[in-house]
Design a protein around this motif. Sequence first.
Motif, PDB file in Angstrom:
ATOM      1  N   MET A 180      99.626 -28.876  72.522  1.00  0.00           N
ATOM      2  CA  MET A 180      98.954 -28.718  73.807  1.00  0.00           C
ATOM      3  C   MET A 180      99.554 -29.627  74.864  1.00  0.00           C
ATOM      4  SD  MET A 180      95.095 -28.222  72.412  1.00  0.00           S
ATOM      5  CE  MET A 180      95.360 -29.212  70.963  1.00  0.00           C
ATOM      6  N   GLY A 181     100.861 -29.615  74.984  1.00  0.00           N
ATOM      7  CA  GLY A 181     101.511 -30.357  76.050  1.00  0.00           C
ATOM      8  C   GLY A 181     101.547 -29.488  77.293  1.00  0.00           C
ATOM      9  N   TYR A 182     102.081 -30.040  78.381  1.00  0.00           N
ATOM     10  CA  TYR A 182     102.129 -29.320  79.645  1.00  0.00           C
ATOM     11  C   TYR A 182     102.906 -28.021  79.510  1.00  0.00           C
ATOM     12  CZ  TYR A 182     103.352 -28.400  84.539  1.00  0.00           C
ATOM     13  OH  TYR A 182     103.537 -27.808  85.758  1.00  0.00           O
ATOM     14  N   SER A 183     104.093 -28.089  78.927  1.00  0.00           N
ATOM     15  CA  SER A 183     104.900 -26.865  78.848  1.00  0.00           C
ATOM     16  C   SER A 183     104.287 -25.853  77.889  1.00  0.00           C
ATOM     17  CB  SER A 183     106.351 -27.171  78.474  1.00  0.00           C
ATOM     18  OG  SER A 183     106.401 -28.177  77.507  1.00  0.00           O
TER      19      SER A 183
ATOM     20  N   LEU B 122     101.052 -25.377  77.366  1.00  0.00           N
ATOM     21  CA  LEU B 122      99.945 -24.713  78.063  1.00  0.00           C
ATOM     22  C   LEU B 122     100.448 -23.821  79.183  1.00  0.00           C
ATOM     23  CD1 LEU B 122      96.857 -27.043  78.361  1.00  0.00           C
ATOM     24  CD2 LEU B 122      97.413 -25.316  76.686  1.00  0.00           C
TER      25      LEU B 122
ATOM     26  N   ILE C 195      90.418 -28.344  76.556  1.00  0.00           N
ATOM     27  CA  ILE C 195      91.501 -28.192  77.537  1.00  0.00           C
ATOM     28  C   ILE C 195      91.092 -27.274  78.675  1.00  0.00           C
ATOM     29  CG2 ILE C 195      93.470 -28.672  76.020  1.00  0.00           C
ATOM     30  CD1 ILE C 195      93.687 -25.638  75.551  1.00  0.00           C
ATOM     31  N   ALA C 196      89.772 -27.109  78.867  1.00  0.00           N
ATOM     32  CA  ALA C 196      89.315 -26.140  79.869  1.00  0.00           C
ATOM     33  C   ALA C 196      89.777 -26.492  81.273  1.00  0.00           C
ATOM     34  CB  ALA C 196      87.792 -26.041  79.825  1.00  0.00           C
ATOM     35  N   ALA C 197      89.701 -27.765  81.620  1.00  0.00           N
ATOM     36  CA  ALA C 197      90.082 -28.138  82.982  1.00  0.00           C
ATOM     37  C   ALA C 197      91.573 -27.889  83.193  1.00  0.00           C
ATOM     38  CB  ALA C 197      89.738 -29.598  83.251  1.00  0.00           C
ATOM     39  N   ALA C 198      92.384 -28.239  82.200  1.00  0.00           N
ATOM     40  CA  ALA C 198      93.836 -28.080  82.329  1.00  0.00           C
ATOM     41  C   ALA C 198      94.210 -26.603  82.423  1.00  0.00           C
ATOM     42  CB  ALA C 198      94.540 -28.724  81.136  1.00  0.00           C
TER      43      ALA C 198
ATOM     44  N   GLN D 248      93.099 -25.038  85.683  1.00  0.00           N
ATOM     45  CA  GLN D 248      93.944 -25.369  86.828  1.00  0.00           C
ATOM     46  C   GLN D 248      95.191 -24.498  86.826  1.00  0.00           C
ATOM     47  OE1 GLN D 248      94.790 -29.620  87.980  1.00  0.00           O
ATOM     48  NE2 GLN D 248      96.918 -28.963  87.668  1.00  0.00           N
ATOM     49  N   MET D 249      95.794 -24.324  85.646  1.00  0.00           N
ATOM     50  CA  MET D 249      97.013 -23.521  85.562  1.00  0.00           C
ATOM     51  C   MET D 249      96.746 -22.059  85.892  1.00  0.00           C
ATOM     52  SD  MET D 249      98.903 -24.991  82.199  1.00  0.00           S
ATOM     53  CE  MET D 249      99.617 -26.627  82.161  1.00  0.00           C
TER      54      MET D 249
ATOM     55  N   ARG E  38      94.377 -20.887  87.803  1.00  0.00           N
ATOM     56  CA  ARG E  38      94.115 -20.754  89.241  1.00  0.00           C
ATOM     57  C   ARG E  38      95.402 -20.761  90.037  1.00  0.00           C
ATOM     58  NH1 ARG E  38      90.764 -25.154  91.460  1.00  0.00           N
ATOM     59  NH2 ARG E  38      91.228 -26.213  89.527  1.00  0.00           N
ATOM     60  N   GLN E  39      96.369 -21.517  89.509  1.00  0.00           N
ATOM     61  CA  GLN E  39      97.665 -21.581  90.180  1.00  0.00           C
ATOM     62  C   GLN E  39      98.386 -20.240  90.065  1.00  0.00           C
ATOM     63  OE1 GLN E  39      99.908 -24.837  88.594  1.00  0.00           O
ATOM     64  NE2 GLN E  39     101.091 -25.119  90.453  1.00  0.00           N
TER      65      GLN E  39
ATOM     66  N   ASP F  79     103.230 -34.870  80.258  1.00  0.00           N
ATOM     67  CA  ASP F  79     102.094 -33.945  80.228  1.00  0.00           C
ATOM     68  C   ASP F  79     101.099 -34.227  81.337  1.00  0.00           C
ATOM     69  OD1 ASP F  79     102.249 -34.198  76.652  1.00  0.00           O
ATOM     70  OD2 ASP F  79     103.034 -32.586  77.921  1.00  0.00           O
TER      71      ASP F  79
ATOM     72  N   MET G   6     100.623 -32.197  85.758  1.00  0.00           N
ATOM     73  CA  MET G   6      99.277 -31.660  85.984  1.00  0.00           C
ATOM     74  C   MET G   6      98.713 -32.210  87.280  1.00  0.00           C
ATOM     75  SD  MET G   6      98.344 -29.513  83.649  1.00  0.00           S
ATOM     76  CE  MET G   6      96.657 -29.306  84.129  1.00  0.00           C
TER      77      MET G   6
ATOM     78  N   VAL H 106      97.094 -33.479  79.188  1.00  0.00           N
ATOM     79  CA  VAL H 106      97.000 -32.369  80.155  1.00  0.00           C
ATOM     80  C   VAL H 106      95.593 -32.290  80.748  1.00  0.00           C
ATOM     81  CG1 VAL H 106      98.843 -30.866  79.318  1.00  0.00           C
ATOM     82  CG2 VAL H 106      96.597 -30.751  78.251  1.00  0.00           C
ATOM     83  N   GLU H 107      94.598 -32.472  79.888  1.00  0.00           N
ATOM     84  CA  GLU H 107      93.212 -32.393  80.344  1.00  0.00           C
ATOM     85  C   GLU H 107      92.898 -33.561  81.270  1.00  0.00           C
ATOM     86  OE1 GLU H 107      91.401 -29.910  79.991  1.00  0.00           O
ATOM     87  OE2 GLU H 107      89.283 -30.433  79.993  1.00  0.00           O
TER      88      GLU H 107
END
Lengths: 466, 241
Positions: A379-382, A384, A412-415, A418-419, A421-422, B125, B129, B214-215
């Motif tokens: 669950m890193g940025y890339s 997700l 991870i709902a907020a993360a 956000q993605m 919505r983007q 990460d 964000m 990320v969160e």
Amino acid sequence: MNLQPILSVGIDVGTTSTHLTLSRLTLSNTSRPNEPSRIVIEQREIVYQSRIYFTPLVADGTIDAQGVVNILKSEYSIAGIVADDVATGAVIITGETALKRNASAIVQLLSQLAGNFVVASAGPNMESVLAGRGSGAAQYSKSRHLRVCNVDIGGGTTNIAVFDHGEPAKTECLTLGGRFLQLGSDWGVLNCTESGQAVCLSVLGSPLKAGTKLDVDTARKLCRHVASKIVMAIDACGPFNQLWFSGGVAELMQLQQSINDIEYGDVGVLLAQALVEQCRQDRVEFTLPEMPIRATVIGVGSHSLQLSGSTVAVSASTLPLLNLPIIRPFHNGSTNDDSKSDSQLRGGIAGKVRQCLQVQDLVWSAQPLALLLPELKRMGYSDLQEWSKALSDVFTELSGHQPFVVICAHDIAAALGQMLRQRLPGIDCIVLDGIASTTGDYIDIGELLPNKQSIPVVIKDFVFAN
Amino acid sequence: MGVPSEQTQRMLRDLQDSTPARIGVGRTGLRPPINAWLQFRQDHAMARDAVKSEFTQSFVDRVKRRGFPFIQSTAEDKSDYISFPPKGKATITGKLLGSCPTGCAVQIVISDGLSAQAIESNIDDVLPMIIDGLALEGITCGLPVVVRYGRVAVADQIAYELNSSLAINLIGERPGLSASDSMSAYLTYNPGPHTISSDRTVVSNIHSRGTLAVEAGAYIVQLAKKILQVKLSGVKLQQIS
């Protein structure tokens, strides 16, 4: 932060009895200081119980809608509350009553009259689980680290649920209960249910005609047969460490004083006695909760609600969202396939979603759906971003109906929100997490609670067709 | 001692699963069993290594490739930094004024703090964000500045001199025995020489077994948005929440 307790109502319109409870749900933030809050329901306290009514029916066999509404109104008046005081809750119509023609209309009507986010719930598996939560079996299994089997025996159905660590591990239902055979005061047969007739066929060789006079021994024989069927179903749900009984018939299993065998105009008392005898013979110990008959309604009122953590901005007009079908495109059968990598799970997402829609007979462009994500390994940025791209692509490709609802297995709902919505500007996206129990086919999503952090959610088995 | 029953074994496993603390490890005589002892030694060693860790060369190269300014506090080396906290709170900002945009709503500072490892493990990460999220909310954000041997307060000075309303310091936390790669984000509204600890809002325990990076990033964006709306951070913000 406003963590005022909320009032929740449970209304159970059963095959035989109808009743209502009010619970106070105390909320609490379980996260540590300096971490995003995690609001959970910390305590459930029954603050009011109605008396038990016979479910009002009309001559043609449908539920007496006005009768049920009158019960609701009079109970609220006795309890000293109005619908606006009730933040949430659930109405459940169980057993054979659920099959009545107007069951759907009744449930919708009751849920509108009863409070703000009172959902119409249903489903035999759900009933089993709610009864087990309401009886205390689920919590017992969690606090004592045991597998506990709860068997809720009402008038029309027997609902079995096994709990492990407080969560349902197995459920089973039988369409047999204390009222499979109704008798007049002269022991004349008034009614025998379809499943009841099957029992009569097995035991007596022929179905029972209305008006036939039964003797006590025959009645006991039939009940012994039903008791053994129930026990067989219980055994099939094993192994477990403890057996609990709840429901109307369970109330009768603990009677100390003798009671007229056909006290309730049915074989409930005899069935209770047969079960006690069967358990004694098999040397099976069982536990009865404090208020056995209330188990389902307590479960419905106090335990059907879960709180989701979500900080995604949602426009006020979007919520509440009721009766959203849940689809599970990434789940093989009912469990995760642990051997697949996240990208393998994600691969062919459009095809997987299409298949779910086909199997469940859904058209995404016509109604919003909730998509359940599997457990993720990375669950890193890339990682997700890959998921949010796959999700937004499939939403667009299949012309999904707003809002886009996603349920996460991790926090991870907020993360993810956000993605999304983007990637989907102008589309309302609701991402939920923190939902422990996701078994069920439909989800109801309420409005943000006064604490502005949590969204109440109810997951249920099925909805009535409108 | 008898064999514990199945239920007792389950209870113990459940309890152990519920916390990273070392419970139910058993004993041999008056001492812990060898495995528990070795695990403790290893975790302690990892914590010490984290405190001593410096930004790796590859990290520094990546920072420079991104075009982020890379500066040092007034501490001369790691030992100086650890021994004299005030040195980590100050830096020379002269060069920044030429290369960084000023007057942005948010200024991000990235500091090694007490664990450069924590930053290296989580920054890829959490930072994107925050940057993505602030852009989505229409909140202007300056160029992130990386500080070697930086303490929490160094962000106040940088943000003040770059004329930002909100300083966000992404900083490595003092490691513990359960996590050596945990970082925090300190958000300070109206940062400057007047800022004291109670003016800061902190999001802590950001790591792979705590709050996921990320969160945390998405959460920090919403927190920043709120702080800029109410123009408060720290204790004053808590009082109105």
